[in-house]
Scaffold this motif. Structure first.
Motif, PDB file in Angstrom:
ATOM      1  N   ILE A   1       0.815  -1.211   0.000  1.00 31.10           N
ATOM      2  CA  ILE A   1       0.000   0.000   0.000  1.00 31.10           C
ATOM      3  C   ILE A   1       0.850   1.263   0.000  1.00 31.10           C
ATOM      4  CG2 ILE A   1      -0.192   0.150   2.521  1.00 31.10           C
ATOM      5  CD1 ILE A   1      -3.003   0.813  -0.083  1.00 31.10           C
ATOM      6  N   ASP A   2       2.058   1.211   0.564  1.00 30.81           N
ATOM      7  CA  ASP A   2       2.901   2.396   0.608  1.00 30.81           C
ATOM      8  C   ASP A   2       3.481   2.758  -0.754  1.00 30.81           C
ATOM      9  OD1 ASP A   2       4.171  -0.134   1.612  1.00 30.81           O
ATOM     10  OD2 ASP A   2       5.979   0.977   1.118  1.00 30.81           O
TER      11      ASP A   2
ATOM     12  N   ARG B   1      -3.972   5.785  -1.687  1.00 31.56           N
ATOM     13  CA  ARG B   1      -4.240   4.587  -0.883  1.00 31.56           C
ATOM     14  C   ARG B   1      -5.732   4.293  -0.780  1.00 31.56           C
ATOM     15  NH1 ARG B   1       0.186   4.765   4.040  1.00 31.56           N
ATOM     16  NH2 ARG B   1       1.967   5.357   2.750  1.00 31.56           N
ATOM     17  N   ALA B   2      -6.538   5.341  -0.623  1.00 28.67           N
ATOM     18  CA  ALA B   2      -7.982   5.128  -0.501  1.00 28.67           C
ATOM     19  C   ALA B   2      -8.537   4.509  -1.777  1.00 28.67           C
ATOM     20  CB  ALA B   2      -8.681   6.438  -0.191  1.00 28.67           C
ATOM     21  N   ALA B   3      -8.105   5.021  -2.927  1.00 27.21           N
ATOM     22  CA  ALA B   3      -8.571   4.471  -4.199  1.00 27.21           C
ATOM     23  C   ALA B   3      -8.093   3.038  -4.383  1.00 27.21           C
ATOM     24  CB  ALA B   3      -8.084   5.346  -5.351  1.00 27.21           C
ATOM     25  N   ALA B   4      -6.873   2.741  -3.971  1.00 23.18           N
ATOM     26  CA  ALA B   4      -6.338   1.384  -4.096  1.00 23.18           C
ATOM     27  C   ALA B   4      -7.176   0.396  -3.296  1.00 23.18           C
ATOM     28  CB  ALA B   4      -4.888   1.342  -3.632  1.00 23.18           C
ATOM     29  N   ARG B   5      -7.637   0.810  -2.138  1.00 24.17           N
ATOM     30  CA  ARG B   5      -8.439  -0.077  -1.295  1.00 24.17           C
ATOM     31  C   ARG B   5      -9.871  -0.214  -1.799  1.00 24.17           C
ATOM     32  NH1 ARG B   5      -5.169   2.206   3.875  1.00 24.17           N
ATOM     33  NH2 ARG B   5      -3.849   0.354   4.176  1.00 24.17           N
TER      34      ARG B   5
ATOM     35  N   GLN C   1      -8.050  -7.109   6.068  1.00 22.79           N
ATOM     36  CA  GLN C   1      -8.683  -5.959   5.425  1.00 22.79           C
ATOM     37  C   GLN C   1      -8.194  -5.839   3.983  1.00 22.79           C
ATOM     38  OE1 GLN C   1     -10.004  -2.600   8.574  1.00 22.79           O
ATOM     39  NE2 GLN C   1      -7.936  -2.405   7.810  1.00 22.79           N
ATOM     40  N   ARG C   2      -8.987  -5.174   3.163  1.00 24.43           N
ATOM     41  CA  ARG C   2      -8.604  -4.977   1.766  1.00 24.43           C
ATOM     42  C   ARG C   2      -7.339  -4.123   1.681  1.00 24.43           C
ATOM     43  NH1 ARG C   2     -12.726  -3.508  -2.663  1.00 24.43           N
ATOM     44  NH2 ARG C   2     -11.049  -4.532  -3.808  1.00 24.43           N
TER      45      ARG C   2
END
Length: 435
Positions: A221-222, A227-231, A391-392
């Motif tokens: 994720i880093d 990050r929000a869109a990736a999840r 979590q996603r």
């Protein structure tokens, strides 16, 4: 009855069991609590014909991996549940224990279930990413006589009311359900939003082999710009078939059109029996974007073949088959409409397959965002001793999958067993803040 214990794991699905296996190996006193049976969500919140999206060789947990006769096949739910029951044997699992609340008490946590309370130094939330369906706000205006369900409640075509079906969402769940309904003779309209197209096989190898080989599944994720869109990214438009299934291995919008499924633009809102949709150009743009993303991924697969060939590192049994690589044909969409009258067209059911949102109403520790997501870095939350697994995109892109849960479980158990958990957590969050 009050019991003191080192760690309580909430959830006896694949993620919770992975944590329990590692805690057992580390000699940590713990218990796994679940409202139902082992793998309860897999038993009761999936449709009957569902098979895993990833091949069986990717069903891997700490200390165990699938080693059966159909490594390149796709497990049924009953097969998966059987494997998880065997995996759970010998682990301290207590089924039928609904967690009513988790509160911070002193330097630990109080976990309350009917008839019994645990006082624990650590709690691991392993209930998965699918707490509740993400229902579009525009559905509030729909006539109450139209049945609205999510994939969590869908079981099979003949369990629905007679009539046509509108499926909202074209990711893995939406396209699989739309196909099953169409094969059963139902009229199906599919409202297509953003999706990720993926061929089942490429160069003779499963898509998940390429996802793993190219590093897509292990991307963290880093490394993501948003990050929000990736999840929130859509799941792969893919299906696991039974051995000998005569249907095409690829399940995309073109295959659905061939079955008679009508493709329309994304869902906007409902007013009584009238559904307003995206405009005609929007559907073509959405489909074109999905095709371009698919080709970028396949380009990466081709580059990996070229690089490995130059280095001489591809094993013979994994080399591409003879002949050029073949890619799926573009999905062609013609003019579409911008509204549907459900009553006039005999559509009696709306299935909303637009994803899920985390839901932890029993977690009374201030670590959740407004959307229900638990704030964490590699599973460690801001609350000392409180962790989450599954979590996603928790850390890796595959964090919410069966195979990916083993990595998240190792992160959490390593943190939990560290000598200075507080210092480790503080350092992790400082790294998160500074990027």
């Amino acid at each position: 009855m009050v019991t003191r214990i080192d760690t309580v794991v909430v959830g006896a699905g694949h993620a919770g069991l992975a944590v329990s296996r590692l805690l057992t190996s580390a000699g940590r006193d713990h218990v796994v609590l679940d409202r139902g049976r082992v793998a309860e969500s897999w038993r009761t919140e999936r449709w009957e014909s569902l098979r895993l999206l990833g091949p069986s060789w990717m069903v891997r947990l700490p200390g165990w991996r699938y080693d059966g006769p159909e490594r390149d096949g796709y497990l049924t739910l009953s097969q998966l549940v059987g494997h998880l029951e065997e995996y759970a044997a010998g682990l301290p699992v207590e089924t039928g224990r609904t967690v009513q609340s988790v509160d911070a008490v002193g330097d630990g946590y109080r976990v309350v279930t009917p008839g019994r309370t645990w006082l624990a130094r650590h709690v691991v939330v392993a209930t998965g990413p699918s707490g509740r369906p993400a229902m579009p706000a525009g559905l509030l205006g729909l006539d109450p006589g139209v049945e609205v369900i999510s994939p969590l409640r869908y079981r099979r075509p003949d369990a629905l009311a007679p009539g046509g079906v509108l499926v909202v969402g074209a990711s893995s769940s939406g396209v699989q359900i739309a196909e099953e309904l169409a094969v059963a003779g139902r009229r199906v309209v599919l409202a297509v939003g953003r999706h990720t197209r993926m061929p089942r096989r490429y160069r003779g190898l499963d898509a998940y082999w390429w996802l793993e080989r190219t590093g897509r599944l292990s991307r963290t994720i880093d490394t993501m710009p948003d990050r929000a869109a990736a999840r929130r990214e859509a799941s792969y438009q893919i299906v696991g078939r039974a051995p000998g299934d005569p249907r095409t291995p690829d399940l995309d919008l073109g295959a659905l059109q061939a079955l008679g499924v009508e493709l329309v633009g994304r869902f906007h809102e409902a007013e009584g029996h009238r559904i307003r949709l995206g405009n005609a150009g929007g559907l073509a743009a959405t489909v074109g974007l999905a095709d371009r993303r698919m080709h970028r991924f396949l380009d990466a697969a081709d580059r990996r073949v070229h690089e490995d060939t130059l280095r001489g590192t591809i094993e013979e049994w994994r080399t591409a088959p003879e002949g050029p690589s073949q890619r799926p044909a573009p999905v062609r969409v013609g003019p579409t409409r911008e509204a549907i009258d459900l009553r006039a067209e005999g559509i009696t059911t709306v299935i909303v397959a637009t994803g899920y949102r985390p839901h932890h109403p029993w977690l009374r520790v201030p670590v959740t965002d407004p959307d229900g997501t638990i704030r964490q870095v590699r599973g460690a939350t801001p609350a000392p001793g409180l962790y989450v697994v599954g979590q996603r995109f928790q850390h890796r892109r595959d964090s919410a999958t069966i195979d990916g849960a083993r990595h998240g479980a190792r992160d959490v158990v390593s943190h939990l067993c560290a000598d200075d958990v507080r210092g480790l957590r503080a350092a992790l969050f400082e790294m998160e803040e500074t990027g």
